[in-house]
Enzyme design. Structure first.
Site, PDB file in Angstrom:
ATOM      1  N   LYS A 270      71.331  32.737  19.763  1.00 16.62           N
ATOM      2  CA  LYS A 270      71.405  32.984  21.211  1.00 16.62           C
ATOM      3  C   LYS A 270      72.650  33.783  21.549  1.00 16.62           C
ATOM      4  O   LYS A 270      73.767  33.337  21.326  1.00 16.62           O
ATOM      5  CB  LYS A 270      71.410  31.656  21.981  1.00 16.62           C
ATOM      6  CG  LYS A 270      71.687  31.797  23.486  1.00 16.62           C
ATOM      7  CD  LYS A 270      71.655  30.454  24.219  1.00 16.62           C
ATOM      8  CE  LYS A 270      72.121  30.592  25.667  1.00 16.62           C
ATOM      9  NZ  LYS A 270      72.125  29.286  26.392  1.00 16.62           N
ATOM     10  N   LYS A 282      75.609  28.417  38.457  1.00 20.55           N
ATOM     11  CA  LYS A 282      76.398  27.262  38.027  1.00 20.55           C
ATOM     12  C   LYS A 282      77.548  27.018  39.004  1.00 20.55           C
ATOM     13  O   LYS A 282      78.022  27.953  39.650  1.00 20.55           O
ATOM     14  CB  LYS A 282      76.993  27.544  36.633  1.00 20.55           C
ATOM     15  CG  LYS A 282      75.989  27.522  35.491  1.00 20.55           C
ATOM     16  CD  LYS A 282      76.683  27.777  34.165  1.00 20.55           C
ATOM     17  CE  LYS A 282      75.708  27.774  33.001  1.00 20.55           C
ATOM     18  NZ  LYS A 282      75.093  26.459  32.751  1.00 20.55           N
ATOM     19  N   ASP A 352      68.886  29.113  35.034  1.00 22.57           N
ATOM     20  CA  ASP A 352      69.968  28.708  34.137  1.00 22.57           C
ATOM     21  C   ASP A 352      69.432  28.205  32.796  1.00 22.57           C
ATOM     22  O   ASP A 352      70.191  28.000  31.862  1.00 22.57           O
ATOM     23  CB  ASP A 352      70.819  27.627  34.829  1.00 22.57           C
ATOM     24  CG  ASP A 352      72.180  27.452  34.181  1.00 22.57           C
ATOM     25  OD1 ASP A 352      72.556  28.298  33.343  1.00 22.57           O
ATOM     26  OD2 ASP A 352      72.865  26.469  34.523  1.00 22.57           O
ATOM     27  N   GLU A 354      68.065  29.897  30.556  1.00 16.89           N
ATOM     28  CA  GLU A 354      67.777  31.266  30.138  1.00 16.89           C
ATOM     29  C   GLU A 354      67.775  31.440  28.619  1.00 16.89           C
ATOM     30  O   GLU A 354      67.142  32.350  28.098  1.00 16.89           O
ATOM     31  CB  GLU A 354      68.807  32.226  30.764  1.00 16.89           C
ATOM     32  CG  GLU A 354      70.143  32.354  30.017  1.00 16.89           C
ATOM     33  CD  GLU A 354      70.953  31.066  29.905  1.00 16.89           C
ATOM     34  OE1 GLU A 354      70.731  30.165  30.739  1.00 16.89           O
ATOM     35  OE2 GLU A 354      71.772  30.942  28.985  1.00 16.89           O
ATOM     36  N   ARG A 356      66.463  29.719  26.167  1.00 15.76           N
ATOM     37  CA  ARG A 356      65.133  29.598  25.560  1.00 15.76           C
ATOM     38  C   ARG A 356      64.268  30.811  25.879  1.00 15.76           C
ATOM     39  O   ARG A 356      63.374  31.155  25.120  1.00 15.76           O
ATOM     40  CB  ARG A 356      64.488  28.283  26.015  1.00 15.76           C
ATOM     41  CG  ARG A 356      64.234  28.200  27.483  1.00 15.76           C
ATOM     42  CD  ARG A 356      64.049  26.770  27.988  1.00 15.76           C
ATOM     43  NE  ARG A 356      65.306  26.036  28.111  1.00 15.76           N
ATOM     44  CZ  ARG A 356      65.395  24.756  28.469  1.00 15.76           C
ATOM     45  NH1 ARG A 356      64.309  24.059  28.727  1.00 15.76           N
ATOM     46  NH2 ARG A 356      66.579  24.174  28.563  1.00 15.76           N
TER      47      ARG A 356
HETATM   48  N1  BES Z   1      74.399  27.694  28.157  1.00 11.25           N
HETATM   49  C1  BES Z   1      73.887  26.569  28.853  1.00 11.25           C
HETATM   50  C2  BES Z   1      74.048  25.272  28.079  1.00 11.25           C
HETATM   51  C3  BES Z   1      75.431  24.696  28.028  1.00 11.25           C
HETATM   52  C4  BES Z   1      75.962  24.048  29.124  1.00 11.25           C
HETATM   53  C5  BES Z   1      76.158  24.749  26.862  1.00 11.25           C
HETATM   54  C6  BES Z   1      77.212  23.492  29.035  1.00 11.25           C
HETATM   55  C7  BES Z   1      77.406  24.180  26.781  1.00 11.25           C
HETATM   56  C8  BES Z   1      77.938  23.547  27.872  1.00 11.25           C
HETATM   57  C9  BES Z   1      72.408  26.749  29.122  1.00 11.25           C
HETATM   58  O1  BES Z   1      71.980  28.048  29.334  1.00 11.25           O
HETATM   59  C10 BES Z   1      72.099  25.984  30.353  1.00 11.25           C
HETATM   60  O2  BES Z   1      72.583  26.328  31.382  1.00 11.25           O
HETATM   61  N2  BES Z   1      71.295  24.949  30.197  1.00 11.25           N
HETATM   62  C11 BES Z   1      70.947  24.114  31.288  1.00 11.25           C
HETATM   63  C12 BES Z   1      69.476  23.807  31.171  1.00 11.25           C
HETATM   64  C13 BES Z   1      68.901  23.152  32.386  1.00 11.25           C
HETATM   65  C14 BES Z   1      68.883  24.122  33.562  1.00 11.25           C
HETATM   66  C15 BES Z   1      67.517  22.696  32.064  1.00 11.25           C
HETATM   67  C16 BES Z   1      71.777  22.857  31.202  1.00 11.25           C
HETATM   68  O3  BES Z   1      72.032  22.374  30.095  1.00 11.25           O
HETATM   69  O4  BES Z   1      72.204  22.366  32.245  1.00 11.25           O
HETATM   70 ZN    ZN Z   2      73.131  29.505  28.496  1.00 13.16          ZN
HETATM   71 MN    MN Z   3      72.175  28.620  31.360  1.00 15.92          MN
END
Ligand code: BES
Ligand code: ZN
Ligand code: MN
Length: 498
Positions: A270, A282, A352, A354, A356
């Site tokens: 990724k 965010k 967010d 994104e 996947r």
């Molecule tokens: N890059 C983030 C995941 C992440 C968050 C990694 C905090 C490390 C620390 C990912 O793209 C994301 O935002 N995931 C969301 C998914 C949700 C919207 C289903 C998450 O984990 O909140």
């Molecule tokens: Zn991310």
């Molecule tokens: Mn994200």
């Protein structure tokens, strides 16, 4: 530059080095290299103990300068903790403590006798590799975006030799150190990409680094797909994420051909060079950490570099979807339906989620190479950090043998992963009323539903997913990229060549 590693059969008292490294358990009984140094130096270490300077507690190091009777200019005494509990984790800690202390000394080289310590269930190769990787990890400095300093006036650690007195083990030791050096350079490469700010390390920069890697290494080919190329392939999911950013997306494809006509291993990483969350933006606090959202990409690129440096007798393809996730007038939005390269349609319920969305098209593209195994690495979910914290990467796969192999590689390199289930029972959380699949799975088991989403795009192939959201960087104001999961991935490949 990584440290130079070597083995030595010198005795501790005759090793002519700026610094000798020896261990001390917390029972403060001298043995091994420490006892020999103490004997030859007229009790210099015993005096440190008697004075209370050296306690043997883990985390503590004590420096002895200019002891008489031995060839070394300094002796670094490293606390080892409880003798009876001195295991792989304790060795790993001691090796890192030693590395940290050495980094602060005005010396160019050192000789470590930590590799002579007994560690239950671990051989000399393991001790050499662990000590070498720890020393290099501690020696790394991030300097890229500071005002250039004059060349340092004090010498800096550049080489370290490890005791490997057993002559039958020394050939092996050299191989272990060759592997450690290759892993260390992959780790450094990954750390540097992770640490660079997102205004420098954007998708174009990642592509340029991949091109440079290919230029500098015979046997490596590179291809970078541009937005139009991806549009022709129907990568509507990846391009949906990319559409809000002024930095155009890149799909980076590196190939190492060391294995004749064998089916390749495929690594997919990724590469979100910054994740604002997009329209599902965010919160501000901590958003700066999302520059590390390309650490899966950095990890597979680093592992690729290590494999190439080792000239592993395999074929390896490394695929990095590199995209920035931004809010903009042209951004994709919640409720958009995207059509992926596989043909499956995806309802975007949160922009967010994104990672996947770029990985699914990269996974579909990877199958073009008919790989024998696909492993992806991604900072995919905060939920994985909730589940496993900062110590273990989340491993998801339906293939038990592949799971065992990856877990073993992680244990061997102290780059550990822990398995989460990928049962189909979770799949219904991704049901959508408007598309084949939704991009989020609700509040439960977020790491697993992300894995389940990816599983829909691998067509039953041998595949594993590593969620490195908790392990790829150290959090906080000065948190740096760790270079994980480079050690796990490289060890996995090395083990396949045995
Ligand atoms: N890059 C983030 C995941 C992440 C968050 C990694 C905090 C490390 C620390 C990912 O793209 C994301 O935002 N995931 C969301 C998914 C949700 C919207 C289903 C998450 O984990 O909140
Ligand atoms: Zn991310
Ligand atoms: Mn994200």
């Amino acid at each position: 530059m990584t440290l130079k590693f070597s083995t030595t059969a010198d005795a501790p008292e005759t090793a002519a080095t700026p610094c000798l490294v020896v261990g001390l358990y917390d029972d403060r009984t001298l043995d091994g290299a420490a006892a020999r140094v103490d004997g030859k130096s007229g009790g210099a270490i015993q005096r440190l103990i008697d004075g209370g300077d050296a306690t043997g507690k883990p985390g503590g190091t004590t420096l002895l300068f200019g002891p008489a009777g031995i060839a070394a200019a300094r002796v670094l005494v490293v606390g080892l903790g409880d003798r009876r509990k001195f295991d792989a984790a304790a060795f790993h800690r001691a090796a890192n403590d030693a590395g940290r202390a050495l980094k602060g000394l005005p010396i160019e080289s050192a000789v470590s006798f930590l590799t002579e310590l007994e560690v239950p269930g671990r051989d000399l190769d393991w001790k050499l590799r662990t000590a070498a990787l720890a020393a290099d990890a501690q020696a790394y400095r991030y300097t890229a975006t500071f005002k250039p300093k004059d060349a340092p006036k004090t010498p800096q650690l550049a080489a370290i030799a490890f005791a490997a007195a057993d002559p039958t083990a020394r050939d092996d030791g050299d191989r272990a150190l060759t592997e450690a050096a290759a892993i260390a350079s992959g780790v450094r490469f990954a750390k540097e990409l992770g640490n660079l700010p997102p205004n420098i390390c954007n998708p174009g920069y990642l592509a340029a680094q991949a091109r440079r890697l290919a230029d500098e290494h015979a046997g490596v080919t590179v291809e970078v797909l541009e937005r139009e190329d991806m549009a022709k392939l129907g990568m509507g999911s990846l391009l949906g994420v990319a559409q809000g950013s002024a930095n155009p997306p890149k799909l980076i494809v590196l190939q190492w051909n060391g294995g004749g006509d064998a089916r390749p291993y495929a690594f997919v990483g990724k590469g979100i060079t910054f994740d604002t969350g997009g329209i599902s933006i965010k919160p501000g606090a901590g958003m700066e950490e999302m520059k590390f959202d390309m650490c899966g990409a950095a990890g597979v690129l680093g592992a690729f570099l290590s494999a190439v440096e080792l000239k592993l007798p395999i074929n390896l393809v490394c695929i990095v979807p590199a995209v920035e996730n931004m809010p903009d007038g042209n951004s994709y939005r919640p409720s958009d339906v995207l059509t992926s390269m596989s043909g499956l349609t995806i309802e975007v319920l949160n922009t967010d989620a994104e990672g996947r969305l770029i990985l699914c098209d990269a996974l579909t593209y990877a199958q073009k190479f008919d790989p024998q195994v696909i492993v992806d690495a991604a900072t995919l979910t905060g939920a994985c950090v909730v589940a496993l914290g900062k110590h273990a990467s989340g491993l998801m796969t339906k293939d038990d043998e592949l799971a065992e192999q990856l877990l073993a590689a992680g244990t061997a390199t102290h780059d550990r992963a822990w398995r989460l289930p990928l049962w189909d029972d979770y799949q219904s959380q991704l049901d959508s009323g408007f598309a084949d699949v939704a991009n989020i799975g609700g509040k439960y088991a977020g790491a697993i539903t992300a894995g389940c989403f990816l599983a829909r795009f691998v067509n039953g192939r041998r595949w594993a997913h590593l969620d490195v959201a908790g392990t790829a960087w150290d959090e906080g104001r000065k948190g740096l990229a760790t270079g994980r999961p480079v050690p796990l991935l490289v060890q996995y490949l090395i083990d396949r060549c045995a």
